[in-house]
Scaffold this active site. Structure first.
Site, PDB file in Angstrom:
ATOM      1  N   HIS A 138       0.859  -1.185   0.000  1.00 20.28           N
ATOM      2  CA  HIS A 138       0.000   0.000   0.000  1.00 20.28           C
ATOM      3  C   HIS A 138       0.894   1.232   0.000  1.00 20.28           C
ATOM      4  CE1 HIS A 138      -3.052   2.874   1.158  1.00 20.28           C
ATOM      5  NE2 HIS A 138      -3.970   1.955   0.995  1.00 20.28           N
ATOM      6  N   ARG A 153      -6.230  10.421  -0.201  1.00 22.17           N
ATOM      7  CA  ARG A 153      -5.758  10.867  -1.514  1.00 22.17           C
ATOM      8  C   ARG A 153      -6.931  11.127  -2.453  1.00 22.17           C
ATOM      9  NH1 ARG A 153      -2.585   6.404  -3.545  1.00 22.17           N
ATOM     10  NH2 ARG A 153      -3.077   5.348  -1.596  1.00 22.17           N
TER      11      ARG A 153
END
Lengths: 530, 217
Positions: free
Chosen positions: A315, A335
């Site tokens: 990740h 994000r």
């Protein structure tokens, strides 16, 4: 001394309103992945020497674990107490609970054994949500296509189809058990769209979807009359029939008193999860403490074929600081909400919403080429620019990411005023035990469900398919494991271990190390440093 | 080269006791890390390491003040005594959600399953014990009044550590009252039209394909 800009310096020069510069022109993604993604690190992949996957590529640390000596031999079985059940489930996360509940629905007596506490799992930490095609502009077919494309077309289409078709019914089953989801004003299930989806398909429960799922499943299991739960009881070996060809039970031990127990059964369902705590290639991990790949070791030894052993998901945004949360995730949602990734010079270096493997490779490139923010020899990362997000959308972090805010609160770090230092973290095992649509492995009597199973996500998993997979295949395996009504095992042996020892000796492999690992070395009561 | 860290002065030595053993560690460590670092044996009640699984329950004593918490979220302090608590005992309240056929009698059922819930003596033990700052007492009161949706909402951040169950002198088992409230709210009231529509489409398709009804449930 490795390069990079020291943290103090980088913090002093950080401004949340500074110009971040233009996004550099996109580079060739294949060469980016081949140069920087951990799956492609030179020397990180080897060929397996013994077992059904001999000759296949496998990550080095995992290969070491798959080709090791066992803890026990047949002498240890003498005098060990025996328990007989219809179905043994090994693992107490979402997949194990779903399998146990499904088997019990069919009237089976189920024993669920788990290494730690019931519910200690990666399921409980899943934040994003669960995929199911329920919106009018969506379809099962689209879900199948997205999953296969996300996995670089390495997934098994029939398994993916089973999962996508089950999606809506999985939600119904969870709601029946008492799981809540976010709703729209008109009472529809709220959906959102995440990376790699062609329609809005992710249903969720704020940023606590996995916690909500796990506490409901846990309660349902503990309340069920025909499911017995043994906590702190890891499996050290599976048992085979006298030919070493069929799985007929397992040997469990107790973390409390070390007592071994034999469980004799017609069907074993492995739901042991992933292997983040092996810290492959030296990476930190987002996984819980028990994720040490035990299920892969047990399954491989008894002859189950595995797949994609050289493909893992890192990740992109694991925390570097605060240290006690090292490797823990900052959800992709941050994000998606607009937070940028900046290198130590304060410049953007990648489109933040590219697929996970590409963003991960780009962050590693910045760190290796001297544009990372360095704490010490070990710890380096890039900025996840949360203060800028707070500036452009005041209050958003607190409203939408209560989990992130409450986790950082205790350590005097405020993501609203100070950027988060992030680095890729080992997150998910893309491959695993090869299964069919009922969760059955290539060994009779042995099923595998959840992260320990492979073939669904190909070489890259898209968000929201893990929570769907564990329930879908957990239920399927639970139903299938009760369907066979033979008379149960006559003999329980370790014949497959004898065969393993012969193979290891013939291949001149060292037999000093033992597996499964059960706990990471640092948690076994030895001296430990951060 | 000396290293600058976010941690500030992390070289400070701290002495405390864990499960009765004297332990010497550095500031900034959590209690789990301190126990690992010192090699305290028998620490197996550890799970997610980020405060959502509720496994690593500890009891702490600072001078004469005793409190409870989660070891992975609590930092070491000089002179404190820490005991890692054993896992929770088996539940005392039993129900099977499949037995609930009629939502009109749920209030009666709740009080027969959790008879202690209406006997709260407002001692605040549960509120003080909760590592997630849940208003446990209010949640239990709402459930006892039959306001299950609101009660369940109060327990939204519950991580199943069951420290409130330990703290309750009336043996109410507040964590399970909260979970019961959340579960029956979904079980009886969550009927999303978009999901139901899609399920019906898939069912009709199976009938057309001649696969018949599923026998799974």
């Amino acid at each position: 001394m490795r390069s990079g800009i020291l943290l103090k310096q980088a913090l002093e020069s950080y401004r949340s309103d500074a110009d971040v510069g233009p996004l550099p022109p996109p580079v060739d993604t294949d060469s980016l992945l081949n140069t920087f993604h951990p799956d492609h690190l030179r020397g990180s992949v080897v060929k397996l020497g013994v077992g059904v996957n001999a000759g296949d590529s496998c990550q080095r640390d995992l290969a070491d674990l798959l080709q090791t000596e066992a803890y026990i031999d047949e002498a240890d079985l003498a005098g060990t107490p025996v328990t007989d059940v219809d179905v043994l489930v090994i693992g107490g996360g979402g997949a194990g609970c779903a399998a146990a509940l499904a088997a019990a629905e069919k009237g089976a007596r189920v024993l669920l054994a788990t290494k730690l506490r019931l519910g200690d799992s990666n399921t409980v930490m899943a934040e994003g949500g669960i995929q199911a095609s329920i919106e009018p502009d969506d379809s099962v077919q689209k879900h199948i296509q997205d999953t296969l494309r996300g996995g670089h077309h390495a997934g098994n289409p029939s398994l993916v189809a089973s999962m996508a078709e089950d999606g809506p019914d999985v939600l119904r089953w969870l709601i029946h058990l008492g799981m809540q989801f976010e709703l729209t004003a008109s009472g529809d299930l709220q959906t959102r769209r995440a990376g790699g989806m062609s329609a809005s398909r992710l249903v969720y429960c704020r940023d606590y979807t996995g916690l909500e799922m796990m506490r409901v499943l846990r309660e349902a299991v503990t309340q069920h009359r025909s499911i017995e739960v043994w906590e702190q009881s890891p499996a050290v070996e599976l048992l085979s029939n006298e030919f070493g060809l069929k799985c007929v039970g397992a040997v469990l031990t107790s973390l409390i008193d070390g007592q071994m127990r034999i469980v004799r059964t017609r069907s074993v369902i492995l739901a042991t999860g992933g292997l983040g705590r092996l810290h492959l290639n030296g990476f930190a991990t987002s996984n819980h403490l028990g994720a040490t790949g035990d299920g892969l070791v047990l399954a491989y030894r008894i002859g189950a074929k595995l797949c994609e052993l050289d493909s893992f998901q890192y990740h992109p945004t694991g925390l570097v600081y605060p240290s006690h949360l090292s490797g823990k995730l900052v959800t992709e949602g941050v994000r998606a909400a607009g937070a940028l990734l900046l290198n130590a010079n304060g410049n953007r270096f990648i489109d933040e919403l590219q697929p996970r493997d590409i963003v991960c490779a780009a962050i590693l490139r910045e760190c290796q080429e001297g544009r990372g923010v360095r704490i010490d020899d070990e710890r380096v990362g890039v900025w996840l620019d949360t203060p800028r997000l707070e500036q452009t959308q005041p209050g958003l972090l607190e409203r939408q990411f209560p989990n992130l805010m409450s986790r950082t609160k205790g350590s005097g770090l405020d993501p609203r005023t100070q950027p988060l230092l992030v680095h890729p973290t080992l997150h998910y095992q893309n491959g695993g035990v090869i299964i069919d649509a009922s969760g059955a492995s290539t060994v009779p009597g042995l099923y595998a469900v959840g992260e320990v199973a492979g073939g669904i996500h190909g070489r890259n998993r898209i968000m929201g398919n893990a929570l769907l997979e564990i329930i879908c295949f957990g239920r399927r395996a639970g139903y299938a494991a009760t369907a066979k009504r033979d008379r149960g095992p006559k003999k329980v042996t370790l014949e497959h271990i004898n065969q393993l020892r012969r193979a290891l000796t013939l291949a001149k492999m060292p037999m000093t190390r033992r597996a499964p690992q059960i706990l990471p070395a640092y948690a076994k009561g030895g001296l430990w440093t951060r | 080269m000396s290293t600058a860290t976010h941690e500030g002065d992390n070289r400070t030595h701290i002495s405390l006791t864990i499960n009765g053993l004297a332990v010497d560690v550095t500031a900034g460590m959590t209690l789990v890390e301190a126990a690992w670092h010192a090699g305290v044996p028998g620490i197996t009640g550890v799970g997610c390491l980020e405060g959502v699984c509720g496994s690593c329950r500890v009891m702490l004593r600072r001078d004469k003040v005793v409190s409870v918490g989660l070891a992975c979220q609590t930092f070491v302090e000089s002179g404190i005594e820490v005991i890692f608590l054993p896992a929770a005992s088996a539940p005392r309240h039993h129900y099977d959600i499949n037995d609930f056929k009629d939502s009109w009698d749920i209030h009666a059922r709740f009080h027969s399953i959790f008879p202690e819930a209406s006997r709260c003596r407002h001692c605040h033990g549960c509120v003080g014990a909760c590592p997630k700052d849940i208003s446990v007492e209010d949640g239990v009161a709402l459930a006892a009044q039959g306001r299950y949706r609101e009660a369940g909402e109060a327990f939204f951040e519950c991580v199943m550590c069951e420290l409130c169950d330990v703290a309750c002198p009336e043996l109410i088992a507040p964590a399970h009252v909260g979970l019961f409230s959340r579960r029956i709210t979904a079980h009886f009231h969550l009927r999303p039209p978009n999901l139901i529509t899609r399920l019906e489409e898939l069912r009709q398709k199976r009938v057309e394909m001649g696969e018949g009804e599923r026998d799974e449930d």
